[in-house]
Design an enzyme around this catalytic site. Structure first.
Site, mmCIF file in Angstrom:
data_model
loop_
_atom_site.group_PDB
_atom_site.id
_atom_site.type_symbol
_atom_site.label_atom_id
_atom_site.label_comp_id
_atom_site.label_asym_id
_atom_site.label_seq_id
_atom_site.Cartn_x
_atom_site.Cartn_y
_atom_site.Cartn_z
ATOM 1 N N GLU A 78 9.468 -13.463 -2.654
ATOM 2 C CA GLU A 78 8.428 -13.640 -1.371
ATOM 3 C C GLU A 78 7.000 -13.271 -1.752
ATOM 4 O O GLU A 78 5.861 -14.156 -1.315
ATOM 5 C CB GLU A 78 8.802 -12.568 -0.617
ATOM 6 C CG GLU A 78 10.178 -12.284 -0.018
ATOM 7 C CD GLU A 78 10.784 -13.986 0.520
ATOM 8 O OE1 GLU A 78 9.805 -14.692 0.992
ATOM 9 O OE2 GLU A 78 11.969 -14.106 0.082
ATOM 10 N N GLU A 85 9.688 -18.431 10.821
ATOM 11 C CA GLU A 85 9.922 -19.729 10.093
ATOM 12 C C GLU A 85 11.578 -20.141 10.331
ATOM 13 O O GLU A 85 12.433 -19.252 10.604
ATOM 14 C CB GLU A 85 10.286 -19.538 8.511
ATOM 15 C CG GLU A 85 10.453 -20.681 7.452
ATOM 16 C CD GLU A 85 10.176 -20.521 6.213
ATOM 17 O OE1 GLU A 85 10.207 -19.512 5.765
ATOM 18 O OE2 GLU A 85 10.413 -21.586 5.650
HETATM 19 N N1 TRP Z 1 11.080 -18.649 3.714
HETATM 20 C C1 TRP Z 1 12.047 -17.535 3.254
HETATM 21 C C2 TRP Z 1 12.262 -17.399 1.867
HETATM 22 O O1 TRP Z 1 12.882 -18.158 1.230
HETATM 23 C C3 TRP Z 1 13.484 -17.663 3.885
HETATM 24 C C4 TRP Z 1 13.592 -18.203 5.535
HETATM 25 C C5 TRP Z 1 13.519 -19.144 5.942
HETATM 26 C C6 TRP Z 1 14.209 -17.332 6.330
HETATM 27 N N2 TRP Z 1 13.832 -19.344 7.215
HETATM 28 C C7 TRP Z 1 14.347 -17.837 7.562
HETATM 29 C C8 TRP Z 1 14.252 -15.847 6.139
HETATM 30 C C9 TRP Z 1 14.714 -17.560 8.768
HETATM 31 C C10 TRP Z 1 14.924 -15.249 7.696
HETATM 32 C C11 TRP Z 1 15.015 -16.254 8.773
HETATM 33 O O2 TRP Z 1 11.630 -16.790 1.064
HETATM 34 ZN ZN ZN Z 2 11.456 -18.538 -0.263
#
Ligand code: TRP
Ligand code: ZN
Length: 903
Positions: A303, A126
Site C-alpha cells: 500500500e 476503489e
Molecule cells: N487497490 C487495493 C490494493 O491492491 C485493493 C482494492 C481494490 C480493494 N479494490 C478494493 C480493497 C476494494 C478493498 C476493497 O492495494
Molecule cells: Zn494494490
C-alpha cells in the site's frame, strides 16, 4: 448498476476522454449512521478536446436533494442511474456545480462507499465506491484536489480523518465537532477516504534522507494499540526502502494507516490515509503467526508503494489496473526479498510467490475467467481484481526487470515518473518508459512483441528437448512454445520468453556455457530469449551428457515441459546452484509419483482408500531425507522441499479430475513420507527449537515452520500406528507455546491427524482467545479445512455457522468458514452426493444479498467444474445453474456464473 437485468460489458476499445474535468472538490460531511448529508462543491470545466455534450455524473443508492450551477438552481434528469445536466454554461470557463445528497451508511453491507464498522465510519472507494457517496465523474482519469470538512458528534466520533493535511478543527454546537482536511495532491476519486470514530494511534516521527520531517500514524481501536509495533516498523522500512532503491520519497507531511475489521480485501492505498483489514495490521507474538507477520510487512509495503505507483501516476481507465497492481506487487515482492537478506531467504520468498502463481493464477488462466493482464472487456470491474492482474502482472514487470537489469529498471522507473508524474496513464506508457530508458536492450528491441504479455491471456507452454552428440561434443536444446486458447482468444502469437538456464555435468558441476559461434565459454548461467515458436541452441565443448537446468528462478510465467528422467531430477535436487530449480526438481518428482498413482488402477477412490504398496520410490525418499538432514540448507527451504504439491496443483495437471482420488493419493503420500522419515522428523523437531526471544525474521520463522511440519508428520504417523506419544507432545506444546506460530502448528497437527486430543485443544484455544476476532478466525478456518472423515466435514461446517461467534456479514469471518471449506478443503467439499456444491450455491446466494463483492469471490470456487469427472461434474454444473437461475443476482455474481457455464 447491480441487480438490474443483464448489464452490458464495457470494452477497452470504447475508452473516450471525459467530456468535463473536475479540478477541485470541496466536500462537507455531516456524519450520521442513519442519514449522512454530503454537500459537494465542484469546479468543473468542459474538456476542450471533446465535442460539447451533457455532463453525466455517476451515482448509486443516493438521495438527491439539490443541484445548483454557479449558485442557482438548474434542470437535470436521471438516466441509467446517472445524473444528467444539459443546460450548463457554454464556453470553456470553469463553473461551480453544487450537489447535495444523503446516504445511509448503517445500511451499507456491501462495504463499498461510506459504511459503519463497529461504530466507526470508513470509506472504500476503489474501484467505484465514490459514486455511492456523491454524484461524480467516478473514473480514474478525472483528477481533482480535495478539501474535506467533516462534522460529527464528538463523543461518538472523537477522531475525524481524511486525506492530506489537517488544516483546522474545533467545536460545534450540540456536542458536535469538526475537522478540515486538505489534500495538496490531485487524485482520482477512488483514492478519496474518510474515517471517523473512536480510535487511537501509535505515532512515529521520521526524517527523510533530504531532512524533511513526517508524522506516521497507525490508528486502531483502543485495545489494539499493543499490536501495532510491527505494522509501524514495516511502514518505516517501506519508506526507507523506496527512497533507497528507487529514489522515491514520502511526499506527505502525514501518513496514516487505519485498521478495520470489516473489509472486503486486504488493504487500500487511499492517498495519505491507507485503510487496512485488521488482519494486515495487528500482530503480537501471542496472537499472530510468522506468516501473519510476513504478510503485514508485505501488505504495508504494497500500500505504501502505491503512493508512487498508483497514486502519483494512476490508471487512465480500469483496463489498465495492472499498471498499478502488477508493478506494485513486483515492488512489494522485491521489498520482502531485500528485507529477507540472504540469497536463500530470497529464494524462499520467490518459491512462495511462484507457488501462489501456479496454484491460483495458472488455473484462472486456463478457466472461464481467463483474461489478459490488460483485459479487453468486463462487466463488473470488482471481478477483475484477480491473481492475473496482480501476480501475473507482477511477473510481466519482473520479466522487464530481468531483460533490462536492476540498474536499467531503476532508469526506466525514473523516466516513467519524469514523463507521467501527476497523470493517468496506460500499461503501454509504462513499457515504453522501460524500453526508452534502455535503448539496445532485449526489451527495447522487441517491445511490441513483448507487449503480447499484456494482450494475450493463457499460460504459455515451453517445451525443451535436449540432444547430446558425443562425437561432436555438442548439446542442442530445442525450445518451442505454444499457448492454449482462452475465452475469446483462439489463436495466440509467440511470446517473448526469457529462459534463464545452466547445464549440470553428471556429477552436478555447473558447466561453462559456450554457444556455437562463440570464441570462448562465458559463465555458467545465461538468459536466452525465446521469441519464435521454435528456436534451437547449440552448446559446444560439452564433454559429457549434461542435465539442463531451465527457467531458473522461474524466469517467465510459463509451464515448462522437459523429459527429465528421475535421475536427472535427483541430480538437480541435489546439486543445482539455483535454489528455485532445486525445489522445483523435488516438486516434479513428487508430482510425477502423484500423477502415476492417480492413474494406477489399484487403490479405490474413497478418502484414505488403501494404498497397500508403497508409492514413493526409495531413491526419492532418500533424496528428501538428504535435504531434510542437510547441514547447510535453510530450514525454510527444507520445509518447502518436503511439502507435497497441493491438491489444486496436482488437479491442474490432469485432464479429468476425480477430486477424491487426488485427495486419497496425496494423503497416502503424506502418510508415507511421515512414516518413512519418522526418525528424521523427530530429529527435525528436536533440533529446530528456538529458545530465545520471539523474532519473526525469516531464519527463525523457517525453523518454526520446519518444526511445525515435523510435528504434523509425527502426529500423522502416530495416528496410523495407534501411538499417542507425539500427539501427547503436541498437546503439551500447544499448551505451553510462547508464540502463536508454535501454538497453532501444534493445534493444527492434532486437528488434522484426527487425534482425540484435538477436541479439548480446540476448546481451550477458543476459551483462551475469545474476543480476539483475528485469532477466532484462525480457529474457524482450521476446523472448516479439516480433512473429511466419512463425510463429516460439511456437517461440521454447518455446525460452525451456528456458533454464536459466526457472522456472514463480516467478510473475514465468512471467509474463515465458507471459503476455507469451499477452497481449502477439497476432500470435504467435492462430495459424490453433490452436497458440498449445494452448500456453495446456498452460500453464494446468501452472501450476494449482503455483499456482492465477497459473494462473487466465493462464486469462483467452481471455476474449474468442467474438468471434474462424473458425478462431480454434473452436480457442480447443476449448482452453478441454480445460482445463475436466481432472479435477483448482483452483476458481480452474474458475470462469474455466466462465464463459468459457458466453459
Ligand atoms: N487497490 C487495493 C490494493 O491492491 C485493493 C482494492 C481494490 C480493494 N479494490 C478494493 C480493497 C476494494 C478493498 C476493497 O492495494
Ligand atoms: Zn494494490
Amino acid at each position: 448498476m447491480s441487480r438490474e437485468g443483464q448489464p452490458a460489458a464495457i470494452q477497452r476499445q470504447d475508452y473516450a476522454p471525459p467530456a468535463y474535468w473536475i479540478d477541485a472538490v470541496q466536500l462537507t460531511f455531516d456524519l450520521d449512521p442513519a442519514k449522512t448529508r454530503v454537500l459537494s462543491k465542484m469546479q468543473v470545466r468542459r474538456n476542450p478536446q471533446v465535442a460539447p455534450q451533457p455532463l453525466r455524473l455517476d451515482g448509486e443508492e443516493l438521495n438527491l436533494a439539490r443541484v445548483q450551477v454557479n449558485g442557482a438552481g438548474t434542470s437535470f434528469k436521471m438516466e441509467d442511474g446517472q445524473l444528467v445536466l444539459e443546460n450548463l454554461p457554454g464556453g470553456h470557463e470553469p463553473f461551480e456545480l453544487e450537489i447535495f445528497t444523503t446516504c445511509q451508511p448503517i445500511k451499507n453491507t456491501q462495504l463499498s462507499g461510506l459504511y459503519v464498522s463497529e461504530g466507526t465510519f470508513f470509506t472504500q472507494c476503489e474501484a467505484q465506491g465514490f459514486r455511492r457517496i456523491t454524484y461524480f465523474l467516478d473514473r480514474p482519469d478525472v483528477m481533482a484536489t480535495y478539501s474535506v470538512l467533516l462534522r460529527a458528534d464528538k463523543a461518538a466520533y472523537p477522531v475525524l480523518l481524511s486525506n492530506g493535511n489537517l488544516v483546522e478543527s474545533g467545536e460545534l454546537d450540540d456536542g458536535r465537532h469538526f475537522a478540515r482536511w486538505v489534500d495538496p495532491h490531485k487524485k482520482p476519486s477512488y483514492l478519496f477516504a474518510l474515517v471517523a470514530g473512536k480510535l487511537v494511534a501509535r505515532e512515529q516521527k521520521i526524517k527523510s534522507r533530504a531532512g524533511t520531517e513526517h508524522l506516521l500514524q497507525v490508528w486502531v481501536r483502543a485495545g489494539d494499540l499493543g499490536k501495532t509495533e510491527h505494522a509501524m516498523n514495516s511502514l518505516m522500512a517501506s519508506i526507507a526502502w523506496d527512497e533507497a532503491r528507487f529514489n522515491l520519497p514520502l511526499d506527505l507531511e502525514r501518513f496514516m494507516i487505519v485498521a478495520t475489521s470489516d473489509f472486503n480485501m486486504g488493504a487500500m492505498e487511499n492517498k495519505g490515509l491507507n485503510v487496512f483489514n485488521t488482519k494486515y495490521v495487528l500482530a503480537s507474538q501471542a496472537t499472530a503467526t510468522d506468516v501473519d507477520f510476513a504478510n503485514i510487512e508485505s501488505v504495508v509495503g504494497h500500500e505504501y508503494f502505491h503512493n508512487w505507483t498508483g497514486n502519483r501516476v494512476t490508471c487512465r481507465d480500469w483496463f489498465q489496473l495492472s499498471l498499478k497492481e502488477g508493478l506494485t506487487v513486483f515492488r512489494d515482492q522485491e521489498f520482502s526479498m531485500d528485507m529477507a537478506g540472504s540469497p536463500s531467504a530470497r529464494a524462499v520468498k520467490r518459491i512462495e510467490d511462484v507457488r501462489v502463481l501456479r496454484t491460483v493464477q495458472f488455473p484462472e488462466d486456463a478457466g472461464p475467467m481467463a483474461h489478459p493482464v490488460r483485459p479487453d472487456s468486463y462487466v463488473e470491474i470488482n471481478n477483475f481484481y484477480t491473481v492475473t492482474i496482480y501476480e501475473k502482472g507482477a511477473e510481466v514487470v519482473r520479466m522487464q526487470h530481468n531483460l533490462v537489469g536492476r540498474e536499467g529498471f531503476a532508469r526506466g522507473m525514473k523516466l516513467y515518473f519524469e514523463r507521467h508524474d501527476g497523470q493517468a496513464v496506460t500499461c503501454d506508457d509504462f513499457a515504453a518508459a522501460m524500453a526508452d530508458a534502455n535503448p539496445g536492450s532485449e526489451l527495447s528491441r522487441r517491445l511490441e512483441h513483448f507487449k503480447r504479455w499484456y494482450s494475450q491471456a493463457g499460460t504459455p507452454r515451453v517445451k525443451a528437448v535436449g540432444q547430446y552428440d558425443a562425437a561432436a561434443q555438442t548439446y542442442t536444446l530445442q525450445l518451442s512454445q505454444s499457448c492454449p486458447a482462452t475465452p475469446g482468444q483462439a489463436d495466440k502469437q509467440p511470446f517473448v520468453i526469457p529462459v534463464t538456464l545452466g547445464l549440470l555435468g553428471p556429477q552436478g558441476a555447473a558447466l561453462p556455457l559456450q554457444l556455437q559461434g562463440e570464441e570462448q565459454p562465458g559463465g555458467t548461467e545465461r538468459t536466452v530469449v525465446l521469441h519464435e515458436a521454435q528456436q534451437t541452441l547449440t552448446f559446444t565443448h560439452v564433454a559429457q551428457p549434461p542435465v539442463p537446468s531451465l527457467l531458473r528462478a522461474f524466469s517467465a510465467p510459463v509451464v515448462l515441459e522437459c523429459d527429465y528422467s528421475d535421475e536427472d531430477l535427483l541430480l538437480l535436487l541435489a546439486h543445482d546452484s539455483d535454489p528455485f530449480n532445486r525445489w522445483e526438481a523435488g516438486q516434479r518428482l513428487l508430482l510425477r509419483v502423484a500423477i502415476e498413482s492417480i492413474a494406477a488402477p489399484a487403490g479405490g477412490t474413497g478418502a484414505g482408500a488403501g494404498f497397500d504398496q508403497r508409492l514413493l520410490p526409495p531413491a526419492i525418499v532418500q533424496a528428501l531425507q538428504g535435504v531434510l538432514r542437510h547441514p547447510q540448507l535453510d530450514a525454510a527451504f527444507k520445509e518447502l522441499v518436503l511439502s507435497l504439491p497441493s491438491e489444486a496443483y496436482i488437479a491442474e495437471q490432469l485432464d479429468t479430475v476425480d477430486p477424491q482420488r487426488v485427495h486419497a493419493v496425496r494423503e497416502a503420500l503424506r502418510l508415507e513420507l511421515a512414516t518413512a522419515l519418522q526418525a528424521d522428523w523427530e530429529w527435525a523437531f528436536e533440533t529446530h527449537q528456538d529458545s530465545g526471544a520471539y523474532r519473526p525474521d525469516p531464519q527463525s520463522a523457517g525453523r518454526r515452520a520446519l518444526a511445525g511440519a515435523a510435528l504434523s508428520m509425527l502426529c500423522l504417523a502416530a495416528q496410523a500406528q495407534g501411538d499417542s506419544v507425539w500427539p501427547g507432545k503436541a498437546y503439551q506444546r500447544f499448551k505451553s507455546a510462547g508464540n502463536m506460530t508454535d501454538r497453532f502448528n501444534a493445534l493444527a497437527a492434532l486437528v488434522t491427524s484426527g487425534h482425540e486430543l484435538a477436541a479439548p485443544a480446540l476448546q481451550r484455544f477458543h476459551a483462551l482467545f475469545k474476543g480476539d476476532a483475528l485469532v477466532i478466525d484462525k480457529w474457524f478456518a482450521l476446523q472448516a479445512a479439516t480433512p473429511d472423515r466419512a463425510g463429516d466435514a460439511l456437517p461440521a461446517v454447518r455446525a460452525l455457522m451456528q456458533h454464536p461467534d459466526f457472522s456472514l456479514k463480516n467478510p473475514n469471518r465468512a471467509r474463515s468458514v465458507i471459503f476455507s471449506y469451499c477452497n481449502g478443503n477439497p476432500g470435504g467439499f467435492h462430495r459424490a452426493d453433490g452436497a458440498g456444491y449445494a452448500f456453495w450455491a446456498e452460500q453464494v446466494l446468501q452472501l450476494d444479498a449482503i455483499n456482492p463483492q465477497v459473494a462473487a469471490r466465493l462464486a469462483r470456487s467452481l471455476d474449474r467444474w468442467s474438468k471434474l469427472a462424473e458425478p462431480y461434474r454434473g452436480a457442480a454444473r447443476e449448482a452453478i445453474a441454480r445460482v445463475a437461475g436466481h432472479a435477483a443476482l448482483s452483476s458481480d455474481v452474474r458475470e462469474v456464473v455466466t462465464r463459468a457455464l459457458a466453459a
